[in-house]
Scaffold this active site. Structure first.
Site, PDB file in Angstrom:
ATOM      1  N   ARG A  15       0.797  -1.232   0.000  1.00  0.00           N
ATOM      2  CA  ARG A  15       0.000   0.000   0.000  1.00  0.00           C
ATOM      3  C   ARG A  15       0.833   1.287   0.000  1.00  0.00           C
ATOM      4  O   ARG A  15       0.300   2.381  -0.113  1.00  0.00           O
ATOM      5  CB  ARG A  15      -0.996  -0.022   1.172  1.00  0.00           C
ATOM      6  CG  ARG A  15      -2.126  -1.027   0.920  1.00  0.00           C
ATOM      7  CD  ARG A  15      -3.275  -0.799   1.854  1.00  0.00           C
ATOM      8  NE  ARG A  15      -2.975  -1.288   3.192  1.00  0.00           N
ATOM      9  CZ  ARG A  15      -3.536  -0.793   4.300  1.00  0.00           C
ATOM     10  NH1 ARG A  15      -4.393   0.197   4.226  1.00  0.00           N
ATOM     11  NH2 ARG A  15      -3.231  -1.306   5.476  1.00  0.00           N
ATOM     12  N   GLN A  75      13.112 -14.686   5.454  1.00  0.00           N
ATOM     13  CA  GLN A  75      11.842 -15.423   5.466  1.00  0.00           C
ATOM     14  C   GLN A  75      11.332 -15.470   4.028  1.00  0.00           C
ATOM     15  O   GLN A  75      10.889 -14.452   3.495  1.00  0.00           O
ATOM     16  CB  GLN A  75      10.816 -14.719   6.363  1.00  0.00           C
ATOM     17  CG  GLN A  75       9.503 -15.491   6.472  1.00  0.00           C
ATOM     18  CD  GLN A  75       8.339 -14.636   6.943  1.00  0.00           C
ATOM     19  OE1 GLN A  75       8.403 -13.414   6.902  1.00  0.00           O
ATOM     20  NE2 GLN A  75       7.272 -15.285   7.354  1.00  0.00           N
ATOM     21  N   ASN A 359      40.820  33.418   9.922  1.00  0.00           N
ATOM     22  CA  ASN A 359      39.682  34.093   9.296  1.00  0.00           C
ATOM     23  C   ASN A 359      39.653  33.735   7.804  1.00  0.00           C
ATOM     24  O   ASN A 359      40.649  33.902   7.113  1.00  0.00           O
ATOM     25  CB  ASN A 359      39.848  35.609   9.480  1.00  0.00           C
ATOM     26  CG  ASN A 359      38.580  36.350   9.096  1.00  0.00           C
ATOM     27  OD1 ASN A 359      38.059  36.159   8.005  1.00  0.00           O
ATOM     28  ND2 ASN A 359      38.094  37.190   9.976  1.00  0.00           N
ATOM     29  N   ARG A 422      47.875  35.935  -8.426  1.00  0.00           N
ATOM     30  CA  ARG A 422      46.954  36.595  -9.365  1.00  0.00           C
ATOM     31  C   ARG A 422      47.785  37.534 -10.222  1.00  0.00           C
ATOM     32  O   ARG A 422      48.915  37.880  -9.862  1.00  0.00           O
ATOM     33  CB  ARG A 422      45.882  37.384  -8.602  1.00  0.00           C
ATOM     34  CG  ARG A 422      46.505  38.479  -7.766  1.00  0.00           C
ATOM     35  CD  ARG A 422      45.534  39.154  -6.820  1.00  0.00           C
ATOM     36  NE  ARG A 422      46.161  40.368  -6.307  1.00  0.00           N
ATOM     37  CZ  ARG A 422      45.841  40.955  -5.167  1.00  0.00           C
ATOM     38  NH1 ARG A 422      44.912  40.445  -4.383  1.00  0.00           N
ATOM     39  NH2 ARG A 422      46.446  42.052  -4.806  1.00  0.00           N
TER      40      ARG A 422
HETATM   41  C1  UD1 Z   1      -0.909  -7.929  12.862  1.00  0.00           C
HETATM   42  C2  UD1 Z   1      -1.570  -8.772  13.945  1.00  0.00           C
HETATM   43  C3  UD1 Z   1      -2.819  -8.050  14.457  1.00  0.00           C
HETATM   44  C4  UD1 Z   1      -2.404  -6.687  14.989  1.00  0.00           C
HETATM   45  C5  UD1 Z   1      -1.666  -5.897  13.911  1.00  0.00           C
HETATM   46  C6  UD1 Z   1      -1.079  -4.627  14.499  1.00  0.00           C
HETATM   47  C7  UD1 Z   1      -1.103 -11.087  13.314  1.00  0.00           C
HETATM   48  C8  UD1 Z   1      -1.633 -12.308  12.729  1.00  0.00           C
HETATM   49  N1  UD1 Z   1      -1.935 -10.060  13.380  1.00  0.00           N
HETATM   50  O1  UD1 Z   1      -1.855  -7.854  11.795  1.00  0.00           O
HETATM   51  O2  UD1 Z   1      -3.426  -8.789  15.490  1.00  0.00           O
HETATM   52  O3  UD1 Z   1      -3.564  -5.967  15.399  1.00  0.00           O
HETATM   53  O4  UD1 Z   1      -0.550  -6.664  13.384  1.00  0.00           O
HETATM   54  O5  UD1 Z   1      -0.548  -3.830  13.487  1.00  0.00           O
HETATM   55  O6  UD1 Z   1       0.034 -11.058  13.758  1.00  0.00           O
HETATM   56  N2  UD1 Z   1       5.448  -9.825   8.533  1.00  0.00           N
HETATM   57  C9  UD1 Z   1       6.538 -10.589   8.228  1.00  0.00           C
HETATM   58  N3  UD1 Z   1       6.354 -11.802   7.636  1.00  0.00           N
HETATM   59  C10 UD1 Z   1       5.118 -12.278   7.348  1.00  0.00           C
HETATM   60  C11 UD1 Z   1       4.001 -11.499   7.661  1.00  0.00           C
HETATM   61  C12 UD1 Z   1       4.197 -10.281   8.267  1.00  0.00           C
HETATM   62  O7  UD1 Z   1       7.676 -10.195   8.477  1.00  0.00           O
HETATM   63  O8  UD1 Z   1       5.033 -13.396   6.814  1.00  0.00           O
HETATM   64  C13 UD1 Z   1       5.646  -8.519   9.141  1.00  0.00           C
HETATM   65  C14 UD1 Z   1       5.137  -7.402   8.257  1.00  0.00           C
HETATM   66  O9  UD1 Z   1       6.181  -6.888   7.465  1.00  0.00           O
HETATM   67  C15 UD1 Z   1       4.636  -6.377   9.248  1.00  0.00           C
HETATM   68  C16 UD1 Z   1       4.261  -7.206  10.462  1.00  0.00           C
HETATM   69  O10 UD1 Z   1       4.893  -8.459  10.318  1.00  0.00           O
HETATM   70  O11 UD1 Z   1       5.657  -5.502   9.644  1.00  0.00           O
HETATM   71  C17 UD1 Z   1       2.768  -7.363  10.643  1.00  0.00           C
HETATM   72  O12 UD1 Z   1       2.247  -8.057   9.542  1.00  0.00           O
HETATM   73  P1  UD1 Z   1       0.890  -7.670   8.855  1.00  0.00           P
HETATM   74  O13 UD1 Z   1       0.652  -8.598   7.751  1.00  0.00           O
HETATM   75  O14 UD1 Z   1       0.877  -6.206   8.567  1.00  0.00           O
HETATM   76  O15 UD1 Z   1      -0.108  -8.003  10.051  1.00  0.00           O
HETATM   77  P2  UD1 Z   1      -1.510  -7.345  10.301  1.00  0.00           P
HETATM   78  O16 UD1 Z   1      -2.488  -7.940   9.386  1.00  0.00           O
HETATM   79  O17 UD1 Z   1      -1.381  -5.864  10.319  1.00  0.00           O
END
Ligand code: UD1
Ligand code: CA
Length: 449
Positions: A15, A75, A359, A422
């Site tokens: 996004r 990952q 200076n 100069r």
């Molecule tokens: C997550 C939480 C939610 C919480 C919210 C707060 C879970 C399942 N849900 O949701 O309860 O309210 O954060 O913002 O944890 N990331 C990885 N690898 C992955 C997936 C995610 O590194 O495979 C990282 C993302 O880059 C991000 C963070 O983990 O920085 C959170 O992941 P995101 O997918 O944004 O979780 P939310 O759906 O926001």
């Protein structure tokens, strides 16, 4: 107490609509990721592991730029937050003590909040950071029973009654590292998104009879950045806080709303910062120094009693000793200015050392670049550099020497010498008068056509 921190930063950040990975977008002059790393550092952790995925190399580079000792793990593919934490397990298998999970896109979690979570670990096996959301949106909901957290329900999987709950999950979680990895290994992906949810460890822990608690913090701390709108709002929030803190710490800001700080800006008590000053990373300003309006500062140090600006630019490696004066339209890069040096106007000093009480006249340039390499200029103590002197580096100017205005200095100048580089001046008596008459006649003739 030994603490390891795991920072999740593998996500794509779709996004943001950007080629740059989300966690590397600048916030307060540094990559967003550095904010979470800085919160981690405040705990004096034994290990820090950043989980990378999308643009992993760039994220690893930014991690090491913050601290060489911090580790990264890839990952790939990204199957959810529990899967992300599990990637750190092999690295931290031998680690004793606590593990805290932070997020690369959640920059404002305060050290005090993390400390409160570690303290809550005295009564609970797992501690989650929650917050009361003004607009709970798609956050996971905390399902509470007395002082216990029973479950975290992801929005996608929640019932309408659960969605009405406003106590939300920040994602930050703390447990003994062995407990955390044991729980994460048991998480499955039978949910609406088909992901391995870190939040599932709560119900798993409870099923094993473990106590799960939660700590809350103001919503502002858990602000997560998913869009450029949120990034802009985060920048505003950071600056508002930094200006407030500067004023509290005894710094004079004549127009606070126009000053921009970086994450690591340090300004001493009784320093004065004028309007429209922008701090890039790694700037320190000592007590009692003055930075006048419209200066851009980055990677520099300004000592007590020094005055800078207006309209000065200090770049990385600019070191100003006590009582140095740097005036308008002066740029200084990788140069040390000793006590009492004056550089009043329209000057470039790069790769130079200037001795005390020297200076530097208006329009002076250290010609430090030959098109291929950079060279050093050494200027002694008590020197007077005449206006518009070009110092062609490498070159040395001895103590107490002088240069004539407009000189191009290509050879070293011995101490105490006057250097003139100069052509000598020639006066032609009456020639200006005759020249004016001729030019006026030409103009008048043109007017008649
Ligand atoms: C997550 C939480 C939610 C919480 C919210 C707060 C879970 C399942 N849900 O949701 O309860 O309210 O954060 O913002 O944890 N990331 C990885 N690898 C992955 C997936 C995610 O590194 O495979 C990282 C993302 O880059 C991000 C963070 O983990 O920085 C959170 O992941 P995101 O997918 O944004 O979780 P939310 O759906 O926001
Ligand atoms: Ca998110």
């Amino acid at each position: 107490m030994q603490v390891c921190v795991i920072v999740l930063a593998a996500g794509m950040g779709t996004r943001m609509n950007s080629d740059l990975p989300k966690v590397l977008h600048p916030l307060a002059g540094v990559p967003m990721l550095h904010h979470a790393l800085s919160a981690a550092r405040s705990l004096e952790p034994a290990r820090v592991v950043v989980v990378t995925g999308h643009e992993a190399e760039a994220v690893a580079k930014a991690t090491h730029a913050f601290d060489e000792a911090y580790e990264t793990v890839l990952q790939d593919p990204q199957l959810g937050t529990a899967h992300a934490v599990a990637q750190a397990a092999p690295l931290l298998a031998q680690a004793e003590g606590e593990a805290i999970v932070l997020y690369g896109d959640t920059p404002f979690v305060r050290p005090e909040t993390l400390t409160a979570m570690l303290e809550a670990r005295a009564t609970h096996a797992v501690v989650v950071l929650g917050f009361e959301a003004a607009d709970p949106g798609r956050y996971g909901r905390l399902i509470v029973q007395g002082d216990q957290l029973a479950q975290i329900m992801e929005y996608k999987d929640a019932t309408d009654a659960q969605r009405a709950i406003t106590l939300c999950n920040s994602g930050v979680v703390c447990a003994q590292s062995r407990t955390l990895f044991d729980l994460v290994a048991k998480v499955g992906n039978a949910n609406a998104a088909g992901e391995y949810y870190l939040t599932d460890i709560i119900a798993l822990a409870r099923a094993q009879g473990l106590s799960v608690g939660y700590v809350t913090c103001p919503e502002a701390e858990t602000l997560g950045i998913n869009t450029r709108h949120q990034l802009a709002a985060a920048e505003t929030a950071f600056q508002t806080r930094a200006r407030f803190d500067a004023l509290e710490n005894g710094v004079t800001l004549t127009a606070p709303d126009t000053v921009y700080f970086a994450l690591d800006t340090w300004v001493g008590r009784d320093a004065t910062i004028g309007p429209h000053v922008v701090f890039g990373p790694a700037v320190t300003v000592e007590s009692g120094a003055e930075v006048k309006g419209f200066c851009h500062l980055e990677g520099c140090h300004i000592s007590r009693g020094a005055k800078v600006g207006p309209f000065a630019r200090l770049r990385p490696g600019a070191e100003l000793a006590e009582d140095v004066h740097v005036g308008n339209f002066v740029e200084i890069k990788n140069s040390v200015l000793d006590e009492g040096v004056k550089v009043g106007h329209l000057t470039y000093l790069g790769d130079a050392h200037v001795g005390e009480f020297t200076n530097i006249g208006a329009g002076t340039v250290t010609c430090n670049y030959d098109g291929v390499m950079k060279h050093h200029t050494e200027i002694g103590k008590g020197v007077f550099i005449g206006s518009a002197t070009m110092l062609v580096a490498p070159v040395r100017v001895g103590d107490g020497a002088m240069t004539g205005s407009g000189s191009v200095i290509t050879h070293d100048i011995p101490a105490g010498a006057l250097a003139l580089g100069r052509t000598a001046q020639v006066n032609k008596p009456g020639l200006a008068v005759r020249l004016f008459e001729r030019l006026k006649a030409i103009k008048a003739a043109k007017g008649k056509i």
